[in-house]
Scaffold this motif. Structure first.
Motif, mmCIF file in Angstrom:
data_model
loop_
_atom_site.group_PDB
_atom_site.id
_atom_site.type_symbol
_atom_site.label_atom_id
_atom_site.label_comp_id
_atom_site.label_asym_id
_atom_site.label_seq_id
_atom_site.Cartn_x
_atom_site.Cartn_y
_atom_site.Cartn_z
ATOM 1 N N ALA A 163 8.866 -5.398 -13.742
ATOM 2 C CA ALA A 163 10.025 -6.012 -14.393
ATOM 3 C C ALA A 163 11.218 -5.971 -13.461
ATOM 4 C CB ALA A 163 10.362 -5.281 -15.690
ATOM 5 N N ILE A 164 12.009 -7.034 -13.478
ATOM 6 C CA ILE A 164 13.248 -7.086 -12.715
ATOM 7 C C ILE A 164 14.246 -6.146 -13.385
ATOM 8 C CG2 ILE A 164 15.163 -8.540 -11.925
ATOM 9 C CD1 ILE A 164 12.517 -9.380 -10.650
ATOM 10 N N VAL A 165 14.723 -5.147 -12.658
ATOM 11 C CA VAL A 165 15.692 -4.203 -13.224
ATOM 12 C C VAL A 165 17.034 -4.249 -12.497
ATOM 13 C CG1 VAL A 165 13.954 -2.643 -14.181
ATOM 14 C CG2 VAL A 165 14.773 -2.287 -11.839
ATOM 15 N N GLU A 166 17.078 -4.991 -11.383
ATOM 16 C CA GLU A 166 18.330 -5.110 -10.641
ATOM 17 C C GLU A 166 18.288 -6.397 -9.824
ATOM 18 O OE1 GLU A 166 21.167 -2.211 -7.908
ATOM 19 O OE2 GLU A 166 19.153 -1.577 -8.435
ATOM 20 N N ILE A 167 19.448 -7.008 -9.647
ATOM 21 C CA ILE A 167 19.564 -8.213 -8.826
ATOM 22 C C ILE A 167 20.522 -7.896 -7.687
ATOM 23 C CG2 ILE A 167 20.301 -10.626 -8.767
ATOM 24 C CD1 ILE A 167 19.488 -10.776 -11.748
ATOM 25 N N PHE A 168 20.042 -8.131 -6.457
ATOM 26 C CA PHE A 168 20.853 -7.907 -5.259
ATOM 27 C C PHE A 168 21.391 -9.249 -4.776
ATOM 28 C CE2 PHE A 168 17.210 -4.836 -4.853
ATOM 29 C CZ PHE A 168 17.896 -3.745 -5.343
ATOM 30 N N PRO A 202 0.792 -1.229 0.000
ATOM 31 C CA PRO A 202 0.000 0.000 0.000
ATOM 32 C C PRO A 202 0.826 1.282 0.000
ATOM 33 C CG PRO A 202 -0.750 -1.508 1.725
ATOM 34 C CD PRO A 202 0.480 -2.098 1.113
ATOM 35 N N GLU A 203 1.944 1.290 0.689
ATOM 36 C CA GLU A 203 2.767 2.500 0.753
ATOM 37 C C GLU A 203 3.362 2.873 -0.597
ATOM 38 O OE1 GLU A 203 5.338 -0.960 2.162
ATOM 39 O OE2 GLU A 203 3.291 -0.292 2.495
ATOM 40 N N ALA A 204 3.434 1.915 -1.520
ATOM 41 C CA ALA A 204 3.953 2.173 -2.866
ATOM 42 C C ALA A 204 2.837 2.138 -3.913
ATOM 43 C CB ALA A 204 5.025 1.149 -3.223
ATOM 44 N N GLU A 205 1.587 1.954 -3.444
ATOM 45 C CA GLU A 205 0.430 1.867 -4.334
ATOM 46 C C GLU A 205 0.554 0.742 -5.353
ATOM 47 O OE1 GLU A 205 -0.755 5.677 -5.857
ATOM 48 O OE2 GLU A 205 -0.456 6.639 -3.922
ATOM 49 N N VAL A 206 1.149 -0.365 -4.925
ATOM 50 C CA VAL A 206 1.267 -1.566 -5.753
ATOM 51 C C VAL A 206 0.279 -2.587 -5.209
ATOM 52 C CG1 VAL A 206 2.788 -3.490 -6.376
ATOM 53 C CG2 VAL A 206 3.666 -1.148 -6.383
ATOM 54 N N GLN A 207 -0.495 -3.184 -6.101
ATOM 55 C CA GLN A 207 -1.479 -4.175 -5.710
ATOM 56 C C GLN A 207 -1.029 -5.575 -6.104
ATOM 57 O OE1 GLN A 207 -4.993 -2.853 -7.720
ATOM 58 N NE2 GLN A 207 -5.440 -1.314 -6.168
ATOM 59 N N ALA A 208 -1.482 -6.562 -5.363
ATOM 60 C CA ALA A 208 -1.195 -7.952 -5.710
ATOM 61 C C ALA A 208 -1.635 -8.204 -7.143
ATOM 62 C CB ALA A 208 -1.915 -8.899 -4.755
ATOM 63 N N PHE A 249 7.610 -1.083 -11.330
ATOM 64 C CA PHE A 249 6.203 -1.196 -11.698
ATOM 65 C C PHE A 249 5.830 0.062 -12.473
ATOM 66 C CE2 PHE A 249 6.686 -3.858 -7.970
ATOM 67 C CZ PHE A 249 6.001 -5.012 -8.342
ATOM 68 N N CYS A 250 5.173 -0.117 -13.627
ATOM 69 C CA CYS A 250 4.821 1.005 -14.506
ATOM 70 C C CYS A 250 3.325 0.998 -14.792
ATOM 71 C CB CYS A 250 5.575 0.906 -15.832
ATOM 72 S SG CYS A 250 7.350 1.047 -15.657
ATOM 73 N N ASP A 251 2.828 2.163 -15.231
ATOM 74 C CA ASP A 251 1.436 2.245 -15.668
ATOM 75 C C ASP A 251 1.339 1.879 -17.150
ATOM 76 O OD1 ASP A 251 2.234 4.504 -17.122
ATOM 77 O OD2 ASP A 251 1.242 5.927 -15.774
ATOM 78 N N GLU A 252 0.143 2.008 -17.718
ATOM 79 C CA GLU A 252 -0.089 1.626 -19.112
ATOM 80 C C GLU A 252 0.718 2.472 -20.092
ATOM 81 O OE1 GLU A 252 -2.977 3.052 -17.330
ATOM 82 O OE2 GLU A 252 -2.950 1.168 -16.261
ATOM 83 N N ASP A 253 1.122 3.675 -19.668
ATOM 84 C CA ASP A 253 1.889 4.577 -20.530
ATOM 85 C C ASP A 253 3.393 4.416 -20.363
ATOM 86 O OD1 ASP A 253 -0.458 5.757 -21.581
ATOM 87 O OD2 ASP A 253 -0.604 7.045 -19.804
ATOM 88 N N GLY A 254 3.801 3.481 -19.513
ATOM 89 C CA GLY A 254 5.225 3.253 -19.297
ATOM 90 C C GLY A 254 5.860 4.149 -18.249
ATOM 91 N N GLN A 255 5.045 4.937 -17.543
ATOM 92 C CA GLN A 255 5.561 5.804 -16.489
ATOM 93 C C GLN A 255 5.762 4.986 -15.213
ATOM 94 O OE1 GLN A 255 6.368 9.114 -16.984
ATOM 95 N NE2 GLN A 255 5.958 8.510 -19.094
ATOM 96 N N THR A 256 6.906 5.165 -14.581
ATOM 97 C CA THR A 256 7.209 4.419 -13.365
ATOM 98 C C THR A 256 6.261 4.807 -12.240
ATOM 99 O OG1 THR A 256 9.539 4.250 -13.970
ATOM 100 C CG2 THR A 256 8.993 3.910 -11.647
ATOM 101 N N LEU A 257 5.634 3.796 -11.630
ATOM 102 C CA LEU A 257 4.782 3.992 -10.465
ATOM 103 C C LEU A 257 5.565 3.757 -9.189
ATOM 104 C CD1 LEU A 257 1.622 2.045 -11.682
ATOM 105 C CD2 LEU A 257 1.950 4.529 -11.641
ATOM 106 N N ALA A 258 6.444 2.744 -9.211
ATOM 107 C CA ALA A 258 7.217 2.394 -8.017
ATOM 108 C C ALA A 258 8.428 1.574 -8.413
ATOM 109 C CB ALA A 258 6.354 1.599 -7.036
ATOM 110 N N MET A 259 9.502 1.753 -7.655
ATOM 111 C CA MET A 259 10.700 0.909 -7.753
ATOM 112 C C MET A 259 10.880 0.324 -6.359
ATOM 113 S SD MET A 259 12.629 1.168 -10.692
ATOM 114 C CE MET A 259 14.298 1.073 -10.160
#
Length: 65
Positions: free
Chosen positions: A27-32, A16-22, A42-52
């Motif tokens: 996409a995986i952009v980094e491996i720790f 919820p704090e990142a507004e990401v829903q189940a 996580f991106c919206d339909e327009d490709g804008q980043t919603l959360a990392m």
């Protein structure tokens, strides 16, 4: 499960704090390596980043697209 860079995944849980829903697609952009985890964008339909987010393998699943 082990994921690779640019794998398309879904969130298994609401963040919820990142507004990401189940089920939201990201996409995986980094491996720790210490501790093991993944940077997921996580991106919206327009490709804008919603959360990392830093997530572990239990929090994501490979997307069925």
């Amino acid at each position: 499960m082990t994921f690779k860079i640019f794998d398309v995944v879904t969130s298994n849980f609401d963040v919820p704090e990142a507004e990401v829903q189940a089920g939201q697609i990201g996409a995986i952009v980094e491996i720790f390596h210490n501790p093991d985890g993944y940077g997921v964008e996580f991106c919206d339909e327009d490709g804008q980043t919603l959360a990392m987010l830093g997530m572990d393998a239990k929090q994501i699943s490979l997307a069925k697209i």
